[in-house]
Design a protein around this motif. Structure first.
Motif, PDB file in Angstrom:
ATOM      1  N   VAL A   1       0.854  -1.195   0.000  1.00 41.88           N
ATOM      2  CA  VAL A   1       0.000   0.000   0.000  1.00 41.88           C
ATOM      3  C   VAL A   1       0.887   1.242   0.000  1.00 41.88           C
ATOM      4  O   VAL A   1       1.715   1.412   0.886  1.00 41.88           O
ATOM      5  N   GLU A   2       0.716   2.049  -1.011  1.00 39.09           N
ATOM      6  CA  GLU A   2       1.459   3.307  -1.065  1.00 39.09           C
ATOM      7  C   GLU A   2       0.607   4.372  -0.401  1.00 39.09           C
ATOM      8  O   GLU A   2      -0.476   4.713  -0.895  1.00 39.09           O
ATOM      9  N   THR A   3       1.082   4.862   0.712  1.00 37.75           N
ATOM     10  CA  THR A   3       0.285   5.846   1.454  1.00 37.75           C
ATOM     11  C   THR A   3       1.192   6.827   2.186  1.00 37.75           C
ATOM     12  O   THR A   3       2.313   6.482   2.570  1.00 37.75           O
ATOM     13  N   ALA A   4       0.683   8.032   2.341  1.00 38.73           N
ATOM     14  CA  ALA A   4       1.409   9.039   3.117  1.00 38.73           C
ATOM     15  C   ALA A   4       0.772   9.182   4.495  1.00 38.73           C
ATOM     16  O   ALA A   4       1.218   9.985   5.306  1.00 38.73           O
ATOM     17  N   ASN A   5      -0.301   8.418   4.742  1.00 40.50           N
ATOM     18  CA  ASN A   5      -1.002   8.538   6.021  1.00 40.50           C
ATOM     19  C   ASN A   5      -1.567   7.179   6.409  1.00 40.50           C
ATOM     20  O   ASN A   5      -2.608   6.760   5.909  1.00 40.50           O
ATOM     21  N   ARG A   6      -0.863   6.514   7.315  1.00 37.00           N
ATOM     22  CA  ARG A   6      -1.244   5.146   7.660  1.00 37.00           C
ATOM     23  C   ARG A   6      -2.479   5.080   8.560  1.00 37.00           C
ATOM     24  O   ARG A   6      -2.963   3.998   8.879  1.00 37.00           O
ATOM     25  N   GLN A   7      -2.980   6.230   8.972  1.00 37.92           N
ATOM     26  CA  GLN A   7      -4.235   6.207   9.743  1.00 37.92           C
ATOM     27  C   GLN A   7      -5.449   5.954   8.844  1.00 37.92           C
ATOM     28  O   GLN A   7      -6.510   5.583   9.321  1.00 37.92           O
ATOM     29  N   VAL A   8      -5.275   6.181   7.557  1.00 33.72           N
ATOM     30  CA  VAL A   8      -6.421   6.035   6.652  1.00 33.72           C
ATOM     31  C   VAL A   8      -6.804   4.556   6.542  1.00 33.72           C
ATOM     32  O   VAL A   8      -5.963   3.695   6.283  1.00 33.72           O
ATOM     33  N   CYS A   9      -8.065   4.309   6.760  1.00 32.12           N
ATOM     34  CA  CYS A   9      -8.592   2.947   6.808  1.00 32.12           C
ATOM     35  C   CYS A   9     -10.018   2.986   6.263  1.00 32.12           C
ATOM     36  O   CYS A   9     -10.686   4.015   6.351  1.00 32.12           O
ATOM     37  N   VAL A  10     -10.455   1.893   5.674  1.00 30.99           N
ATOM     38  CA  VAL A  10     -11.845   1.826   5.199  1.00 30.99           C
ATOM     39  C   VAL A  10     -12.518   0.559   5.717  1.00 30.99           C
ATOM     40  O   VAL A  10     -11.867  -0.478   5.899  1.00 30.99           O
ATOM     41  N   HIS A  11     -13.793   0.664   5.949  1.00 27.80           N
ATOM     42  CA  HIS A  11     -14.591  -0.508   6.323  1.00 27.80           C
ATOM     43  C   HIS A  11     -15.108  -1.128   5.033  1.00 27.80           C
ATOM     44  O   HIS A  11     -15.769  -0.456   4.244  1.00 27.80           O
ATOM     45  N   THR A  12     -14.773  -2.390   4.823  1.00 23.05           N
ATOM     46  CA  THR A  12     -15.263  -3.097   3.637  1.00 23.05           C
ATOM     47  C   THR A  12     -16.441  -3.990   4.030  1.00 23.05           C
ATOM     48  O   THR A  12     -16.624  -4.302   5.206  1.00 23.05           O
ATOM     49  N   LEU A  13     -17.208  -4.404   3.037  1.00 28.65           N
ATOM     50  CA  LEU A  13     -18.371  -5.271   3.286  1.00 28.65           C
ATOM     51  C   LEU A  13     -18.355  -6.375   2.234  1.00 28.65           C
ATOM     52  O   LEU A  13     -19.120  -6.363   1.278  1.00 28.65           O
ATOM     53  N   LEU A  14     -17.454  -7.316   2.440  1.00 22.90           N
ATOM     54  CA  LEU A  14     -17.219  -8.345   1.424  1.00 22.90           C
ATOM     55  C   LEU A  14     -17.840  -9.690   1.788  1.00 22.90           C
ATOM     56  O   LEU A  14     -17.808 -10.620   0.983  1.00 22.90           O
ATOM     57  N   GLU A  15     -18.398  -9.790   2.984  1.00 20.80           N
ATOM     58  CA  GLU A  15     -18.899 -11.085   3.449  1.00 20.80           C
ATOM     59  C   GLU A  15     -20.067 -11.595   2.623  1.00 20.80           C
ATOM     60  O   GLU A  15     -20.297 -12.796   2.553  1.00 20.80           O
ATOM     61  N   ASN A  16     -20.791 -10.692   1.987  1.00 21.17           N
ATOM     62  CA  ASN A  16     -21.932 -11.114   1.162  1.00 21.17           C
ATOM     63  C   ASN A  16     -21.634 -11.007  -0.330  1.00 21.17           C
ATOM     64  O   ASN A  16     -22.549 -11.070  -1.146  1.00 21.17           O
ATOM     65  N   GLU A  17     -20.376 -10.811  -0.653  1.00 19.84           N
ATOM     66  CA  GLU A  17     -19.996 -10.702  -2.059  1.00 19.84           C
ATOM     67  C   GLU A  17     -19.824 -12.102  -2.625  1.00 19.84           C
ATOM     68  O   GLU A  17     -19.008 -12.880  -2.147  1.00 19.84           O
ATOM     69  N   VAL A  18     -20.632 -12.413  -3.621  1.00 24.73           N
ATOM     70  CA  VAL A  18     -20.632 -13.780  -4.157  1.00 24.73           C
ATOM     71  C   VAL A  18     -19.428 -14.007  -5.056  1.00 24.73           C
ATOM     72  O   VAL A  18     -18.778 -15.054  -4.998  1.00 24.73           O
ATOM     73  N   GLN A  19     -19.123 -13.036  -5.889  1.00 23.06           N
ATOM     74  CA  GLN A  19     -18.061 -13.237  -6.875  1.00 23.06           C
ATOM     75  C   GLN A  19     -16.698 -12.842  -6.315  1.00 23.06           C
ATOM     76  O   GLN A  19     -16.507 -11.710  -5.866  1.00 23.06           O
ATOM     77  N   GLU A  20     -15.764 -13.774  -6.404  1.00 20.46           N
ATOM     78  CA  GLU A  20     -14.426 -13.515  -5.875  1.00 20.46           C
ATOM     79  C   GLU A  20     -13.769 -12.342  -6.608  1.00 20.46           C
ATOM     80  O   GLU A  20     -13.012 -11.575  -6.019  1.00 20.46           O
ATOM     81  N   ALA A  21     -14.063 -12.213  -7.900  1.00 22.67           N
ATOM     82  CA  ALA A  21     -13.467 -11.103  -8.662  1.00 22.67           C
ATOM     83  C   ALA A  21     -13.863  -9.754  -8.060  1.00 22.67           C
ATOM     84  O   ALA A  21     -13.067  -8.809  -8.056  1.00 22.67           O
ATOM     85  N   LYS A  22     -15.069  -9.672  -7.523  1.00 21.39           N
ATOM     86  CA  LYS A  22     -15.517  -8.415  -6.922  1.00 21.39           C
ATOM     87  C   LYS A  22     -14.836  -8.179  -5.572  1.00 21.39           C
ATOM     88  O   LYS A  22     -14.606  -7.038  -5.179  1.00 21.39           O
ATOM     89  N   ILE A  23     -14.561  -9.279  -4.867  1.00 19.08           N
ATOM     90  CA  ILE A  23     -13.815  -9.139  -3.606  1.00 19.08           C
ATOM     91  C   ILE A  23     -12.441  -8.548  -3.902  1.00 19.08           C
ATOM     92  O   ILE A  23     -12.014  -7.575  -3.284  1.00 19.08           O
ATOM     93  N   LYS A  24     -11.793  -9.143  -4.888  1.00 17.51           N
ATOM     94  CA  LYS A  24     -10.444  -8.670  -5.229  1.00 17.51           C
ATOM     95  C   LYS A  24     -10.485  -7.220  -5.713  1.00 17.51           C
ATOM     96  O   LYS A  24      -9.668  -6.397  -5.295  1.00 17.51           O
ATOM     97  N   ARG A  25     -11.460  -6.924  -6.559  1.00 19.32           N
ATOM     98  CA  ARG A  25     -11.540  -5.570  -7.114  1.00 19.32           C
ATOM     99  C   ARG A  25     -11.769  -4.527  -6.019  1.00 19.32           C
ATOM    100  O   ARG A  25     -11.196  -3.441  -6.057  1.00 19.32           O
ATOM    101  N   SER A  26     -12.588  -4.879  -5.046  1.00 17.77           N
ATOM    102  CA  SER A  26     -12.832  -3.956  -3.929  1.00 17.77           C
ATOM    103  C   SER A  26     -11.543  -3.707  -3.154  1.00 17.77           C
ATOM    104  O   SER A  26     -11.246  -2.562  -2.768  1.00 17.77           O
ATOM    105  N   LEU A  27     -10.798  -4.777  -2.921  1.00 14.59           N
ATOM    106  CA  LEU A  27      -9.577  -4.635  -2.133  1.00 14.59           C
ATOM    107  C   LEU A  27      -8.485  -3.897  -2.910  1.00 14.59           C
ATOM    108  O   LEU A  27      -7.682  -3.165  -2.318  1.00 14.59           O
TER     109      LEU A  27
END
Lengths: 397, 267
Positions: free
Chosen positions: A53-79
């Motif tokens: 992860v290239e970042t200038a601020n390691r405090q930045v974080c996001v909440h993801t919601l992948l537990e109901n994602e059926v397609q693995e490609a969408k999980i990867k794309r979100s991440l």
């Protein structure tokens, strides 16, 4: 069954010929039938190269919601989008009901998939644990219960799940959050909220998690910002709830506090007050920690943000949402020395909810990055920000 | 003779059987059809003798808790429906996240809460016909559809920065490349730009346009929907009788013009 196994069955059937013709016919028929039945095509998506992860601020974080994602490609794309944003950390929900569908029988495929992709993108994972399987809650026709209903007799079962999770992902998950917003009746199975019961749950989970993996950080709280008073059917404000947790001896059984703090209509720097919901309300929780001798404990804001729905009374305009979000990161970097991460709710939903919650996201369900995504990316990665992206108010010529 | 008589008897018997079967089938059909066309019974559809409405009262002007009471378009609409059905009404103010649970668990009879029809929920819910469309509209004083790529000047379209209109228009740009985008900080500024002739059109949601026009009755622009967001009332899937009653009452409000009056009083 794999293709190789089918071929073996086919060869075996041919070899038996005269002696065991009937059996051979049966096997042959069975094999042909098995070959004729369409098998699911594997949708596994390669993890790809290890990323950083290239970042200038390691405090930045996001909440993801992948537990109901059926397609693995969408999980990867979100991440990938989380990494490209410059978020070094994600918070992700891992529902107990999904991964222990029967008592003692764990099924980790879904969690493995999310965590392996997250790690490959270079993301640190904070896991939120909750959601009760049917076998662990009363569910008679006379008294149906929701997925958030955890009876006291199932606390140890939940603790075993949390410990199994901590053991399995010892190298790939940094922290676990025990439950979500237990100060809301809705999140406590539509019962009156009970800080004492939550502390008992936390105690059970903490002991078993640490026994399984002493390095796993255990985060408590994740309390919802609310003004509800004692005895309310809807919940209890998080200030009184946290105080009650300390009074019930919670101090020794968590490593850091998870806080949810939303800005609603206030600017990030607006003064906090017990009767006001705004971003700096988190400081009031921090004060309670300090008052109970927990000044050295870290804080993770695991949900935060502003909403820009045009009709919801808790929302601001999109331009203001973008500005407030960036200002909030600047504010915490300058003032909240005790903060580990500030996580934005939410990166993306797997499907639109078709109401105001959709306006908390940075990316639409169909992967369109919203302007706020780009603004936060500029901040997180230390890129120069573009000028004001809108025109001055029109004036009659 | 005897053989011929037996044959006739057999034919007569077969005919009788056929007639009987036809009669039974006909009777069954009449019963089924009459049941279908029988008006639903209010008492059995709402056995508690009242209608409990779930509403998220944080959504002005559709529903807002002003501290003393809940008011708004949805509140007036639900009250009018209850009057049509001659039943008392009670509102439960429930946040959006718990709204659908409240319906499915039977805590409320129906949701009247600026709900967009969501096909993903149709296994559990049954929606009435729509009572309002909050889709995006293109507003202008000239026909923006005429401004195509061959026109010397691109159509200038104003919209609110980072809004749903922004997302829609940026998709047009990818497709068409015939727009000069004019993002403004507020949707009212985008409408100002169209009104003042600084833009050929503005794209906003229907509610925003109606609220804007209430304050500027001198401006009568043309507008046209470009997306649709139908708002409807939701009931539990197993409450077909109640759904028929409510949908019928909504029909009556439309026919009498009362629905338009309610909408006009808020938007």
């Amino acid at each position: 069954m794999s293709r190789v196994k089918h071929r073996r069955a086919w060869s075996l059937a041919l070899a038996l010929q005269s002696k065991r013709r009937a059996l051979a016919r049966l096997l042959l028929f069975g094999s042909l039938l098995a070959l004729a039945v369409p098998r699911p095509v594997s949708d596994r998506v390669p993890l790809g190269e290890q990323q950083i992860v290239e970042t200038a601020n390691r405090q930045v974080c996001v909440h993801t919601l992948l537990e109901n994602e059926v397609q693995e490609a969408k999980i990867k794309r979100s991440l990938v989008l989380a990494r490209e944003l410059g978020a070094a950390t994600i918070v992700q929900f891992f529902p107990w009901a999904y991964y222990e569908p029967q008592r003692g029988r764990f099924s980790w495929d879904g969690a493995d998939r999310i965590i392996s992709h997250a790690n490959r993108q270079g993301l640190r994972v904070i896991a939120r644990l909750g959601l009760v399987p049917e076998w662990a809650r009363p569910n008679g026709a006379d008294k149906p219960t929701t997925l958030n209903y955890l009876p006291a007799e199932s606390f140890d079962d939940f603790a075993r799940y949390a410990a199994a999770f901590a053991r399995r992902y010892a190298e790939s998950v940094a922290a676990v959050i025990i439950w979500n917003e237990p100060n809301l009746s809705f999140e406590w199975g539509y019962r009156l909220v009970d800080p004492g019961a939550y502390v008992r749950l936390l105690r059970a989970a903490y002991g078993q998690i640490k026994a399984a993996n002493s390095n796993m950080l255990v985060l408590a709280g994740a309390l919802a910002p609310t003004l509800e008073g004692a005895g309310s059917a809807a919940g209890l404000n998080e200030l009184d709830y946290l105080t009650a947790m300390y009074q019930d001896g919670a101090r020794e059984i968590f490593d850091a506090l998870a806080i949810h703090t939303y800005g609603f209509r206030d600017a990030p720097a607006a003064e906090p007050a017990p009767q006001r919901l705004n971003f700096r309300r988190a400081e009031l929780l921090r004060d309670i920690m300090v008052a109970h001798g927990d000044a050295d404990k870290r804080v993770f804001v695991t949900e935060s943000g502003w909403n820009d729905h045009p009709r919801w009374s808790g929302a601001v305009r999109p331009s203001r949402r973008t500005a407030y979000t960036i200002q909030a990161f600047e504010f915490v970097a300058a003032n909240w020395t005790w903060l580990e991460n500030l996580c934005v709710w939410a990166l993306r939903f797997p499907a639109d909810l078709l109401s105001h919650p959709d306006n908390f996201t940075l990316v639409s369900a169909d992967f369109k990055r919203k302007p706020i995504y780009y603004a936060l990316q500029d901040y997180a990665r230390g890129w120069e920000r573009s000028e004001t992206p809108w025109l001055p108010p029109p004036v009659a010529g | 003779m005897a053989a011929a008589a037996r044959r006739r008897l057999k034919l007569a018997s077969a005919a009788r059987s056929a007639i009987l079967a036809f009669a039974i089938a006909g009777a069954l059909a009449i019963v089924v059809l009459s049941r279908r066309s029988a008006p639903p019974d209010v008492k059995s559809a709402f056995p508690a003798g009242e209608i409990v409405i779930g509403v998220d009262a944080s959504f002005p002007p559709f529903a807002l808790d002003n501290g003393e009471r809940i008011e708004g378009l949805d509140i007036d609409l639900a009250s009018a429906l209850a009057r049509e059905l001659e039943l008392p009404i009670r509102f439960e103010n429930i946040g959006f996240y718990a709204l659908h649970d409240a319906l499915i668990s039977g805590r409320v009879d129906m949701l009247v809460s600026a709900l967009r029809v969501d096909p993903a929920r149709m296994d559990d819910l049954r929606y009435t016909q729509s009572y309002f469309d909050n889709g995006l509209v293109v507003v202008g004083t000239r026909d923006t559809a005429q401004a195509d790529a061959e026109a010397p000047a691109k159509a200038r379209i104003a919209f609110e920065y980072a809004s749903s209109a922004d997302a829609e228009i940026r998709a047009w740009e990818v497709d068409g490349q015939w727009i000069t985008m004019l993002p403004y900080e507020l949707p009212e500024f985008a409408l100002d730009a169209a009104r003042l002739g600084l833009a050929d059109g503005a794209v906003v949601d229907a509610t925003t346009l109606r609220l804007y026009l209430r304050a500027r009755s001198e401006w009568t622009p043309r507008y046209e929907y470009i997306t649709h967001e139908p708002y409807a009332i939701a009931l539990r899937i197993d409450r077909a009788e109640a759904w028929r009653l409510v949908d019928g009452a909504l029909d009556a409000l439309k026919e009498s013009g009362e629905l338009v009056t309610i909408i006009d009083s808020w938007l």
